[in-house]
Design an enzyme around this catalytic site. Structure first.
Site, mmCIF file in Angstrom:
data_model
loop_
_atom_site.group_PDB
_atom_site.id
_atom_site.type_symbol
_atom_site.label_atom_id
_atom_site.label_comp_id
_atom_site.label_asym_id
_atom_site.label_seq_id
_atom_site.Cartn_x
_atom_site.Cartn_y
_atom_site.Cartn_z
ATOM 1 N N ASP A 147 -18.309 -6.022 -12.884
ATOM 2 C CA ASP A 147 -18.654 -5.452 -14.165
ATOM 3 C C ASP A 147 -19.680 -6.444 -14.779
ATOM 4 O OD1 ASP A 147 -18.931 -3.791 -16.345
ATOM 5 O OD2 ASP A 147 -17.041 -2.690 -15.606
ATOM 6 N N ASP B 29 0.754 -1.333 -0.099
ATOM 7 C CA ASP B 29 -0.009 0.148 0.023
ATOM 8 C C ASP B 29 0.861 1.026 0.189
ATOM 9 O OD1 ASP B 29 -2.317 -1.305 -0.265
ATOM 10 O OD2 ASP B 29 -2.330 -1.916 2.174
ATOM 11 N N ARG C 103 0.686 -3.022 6.916
ATOM 12 C CA ARG C 103 1.872 -2.053 7.767
ATOM 13 C C ARG C 103 2.661 -2.806 8.933
ATOM 14 N NH1 ARG C 103 -3.385 1.403 8.519
ATOM 15 N NH2 ARG C 103 -4.073 -0.746 8.169
ATOM 16 N N ASP D 31 -5.041 -7.072 -6.795
ATOM 17 C CA ASP D 31 -6.196 -7.071 -5.905
ATOM 18 C C ASP D 31 -6.917 -5.664 -6.552
ATOM 19 O OD1 ASP D 31 -7.886 -6.642 -3.779
ATOM 20 O OD2 ASP D 31 -6.658 -5.911 -2.358
ATOM 21 N N LYS E 238 -10.342 -6.321 -7.396
ATOM 22 C CA LYS E 238 -11.783 -6.523 -7.249
ATOM 23 C C LYS E 238 -12.646 -6.289 -8.420
ATOM 24 C CE LYS E 238 -11.000 -5.693 -2.074
ATOM 25 N NZ LYS E 238 -9.642 -5.022 -2.270
ATOM 26 N N PRO F 109 -20.582 -9.600 -17.170
ATOM 27 C CA PRO F 109 -19.641 -10.784 -17.214
ATOM 28 C C PRO F 109 -18.546 -10.678 -18.339
ATOM 29 C CG PRO F 109 -21.819 -11.307 -17.125
ATOM 30 C CD PRO F 109 -21.694 -9.812 -17.085
ATOM 31 N N ASN F 110 -18.787 -10.070 -19.594
ATOM 32 C CA ASN F 110 -17.878 -9.864 -20.757
ATOM 33 C C ASN F 110 -16.547 -9.016 -20.160
ATOM 34 O OD1 ASN F 110 -17.059 -10.222 -23.650
ATOM 35 N ND2 ASN F 110 -17.472 -8.223 -23.916
HETATM 36 O O1 C5P Z 1 -1.801 -2.722 6.768
HETATM 37 P P1 C5P Z 1 -2.766 -3.794 7.002
HETATM 38 O O2 C5P Z 1 -2.183 -5.277 7.256
HETATM 39 O O3 C5P Z 1 -3.955 -3.409 7.668
HETATM 40 O O4 C5P Z 1 -3.071 -4.042 5.533
HETATM 41 C C1 C5P Z 1 -4.242 -4.927 5.166
HETATM 42 C C2 C5P Z 1 -4.337 -5.014 3.686
HETATM 43 O O5 C5P Z 1 -5.427 -5.959 3.344
HETATM 44 C C3 C5P Z 1 -4.859 -3.725 2.895
HETATM 45 O O6 C5P Z 1 -4.305 -3.527 1.585
HETATM 46 C C4 C5P Z 1 -6.258 -3.650 2.836
HETATM 47 O O7 C5P Z 1 -6.786 -3.005 1.929
HETATM 48 C C5 C5P Z 1 -6.657 -5.317 2.855
HETATM 49 N N1 C5P Z 1 -7.926 -5.500 3.064
HETATM 50 C C6 C5P Z 1 -8.218 -5.482 4.332
HETATM 51 N N2 C5P Z 1 -9.464 -5.880 4.700
HETATM 52 C C7 C5P Z 1 -10.336 -6.604 3.926
HETATM 53 C C8 C5P Z 1 -10.115 -6.714 2.546
HETATM 54 C C9 C5P Z 1 -8.755 -6.317 2.234
HETATM 55 O O8 C5P Z 1 -7.274 -4.976 5.190
HETATM 56 N N3 C5P Z 1 -11.395 -6.740 4.516
#
Ligand code: C5P
Length: 231
Positions: free
Chosen positions: A65, A11, A209, A60, A62, A67-68
């Site tokens: 939209d 991130d 993080r 990631d 996600k 299907p095509n």
């Molecule tokens: O820094 P941290 O460990 O919190 O990052 C978690 C990652 O997982 C981030 O990229 C966040 O967008 C992603 N994520 C999340 N919770 C979700 C889906 C994805 O924290 N439910």
């Protein structure tokens, strides 16, 4: 080590800060997740660079939209050489089937579904016309994904145990919200340790993080790998 189970969430806002971290890691020790912010800023070029360095990349984005369009986006991700891609299960059976069909080759990326985002509350679902609880929706959407041949879902560790028992061992569970007891929770509401997440049935742990902001990211990764390798 055998198969890295940690997916480091990149991130970061640009390529330079991303590479500063990536150069401290090793493809044998972790996989990498590129999400919407980084991809929108750096595009396929950075993904290519990470793949060329030997990393398994979880793209990631996600997709959700018609299907095509989703099928073609999945195909484009496969052409980038990524290891895992994801789509929203709320896109429904035809969209999931189209994504599955687009990624049917044996060397295609793993195809993962997002059920209900962990940030969504009962009220959020109600506001968009869904009168079931987030928990019920997670189970329903994960079953739909499995029925359509999707390889697994992103889920919280709290959901993992239930999904593992209802959907069996072949279904992949990818879990964010992971923290060691010594870490700060940041903005995560419900956190689970790496060991507990694996015990509850997760296959892959998405960790941002705690590794990316660590003083010694490689050391932190090695510590987590060594904890979970003993399970
Ligand atoms: O820094 P941290 O460990 O919190 O990052 C978690 C990652 O997982 C981030 O990229 C966040 O967008 C992603 N994520 C999340 N919770 C979700 C889906 C994805 O924290 N439910």
């Amino acid at each position: 080590m055998s198969e890295p189970r940690i997916i480091v969430a990149l991130d970061f806002p640009d390529e330079a800060s991303t590479m500063q971290l990536v150069e401290q890691l090793e493809p044998e020790l972790c996989r990498l997740k590129v999400g919407k912010e980084l991809f929108t800023r750096t595009g396929p070029q950075l993904v290519n660079r990470l793949v060329t360095l030997g990393y398994d990349v979880f793209l990631d984005l996600k997709y959700h939209d018609i299907p095509n369009t989703v099928a073609k986006a999945c195909r484009a991700a496969a052409d980038l050489g990524v290891w895992m891609v994801n789509v929203h299960a709320l896109g429904g059976p035809a969209m999931l089937a189209a994504a599955r069909n687009a990624l049917s080759a044996s060397d295609a990326p793993l195809l993962i579904a997002v059920t209900i985002l962990t940030s969504s509350s009962d009220q959020d679902l109600h506001a968009v016309g869904i009168d079931r609880s987030p928990g019920e929706m997670v189970n329903r959407l994960a079953s739909l994904a499995e029925h359509e041949g999707i390889d697994g879902v992103v889920c919280s560790a709290q959901e993992a145990q239930q999904l593992r028992s209802s959907l069996g061992n072949g279904f992949l569970l990818v879990t964010p919200g992971i923290r060691l007891p010594s870490d700060t929770a940041d903005d995560q509401k419900r956190i689970v340790s790496p060991v507990d997440a694996i015990r509850q049935g997760s296959n892959y742990l998405v960790i941002g993080r705690p590794i990316t902001q660590a003083k010694a990211p490689l050391q932190k990764l090695l510590t987590i790998n060594s904890e979970i390798s003993q399970l």
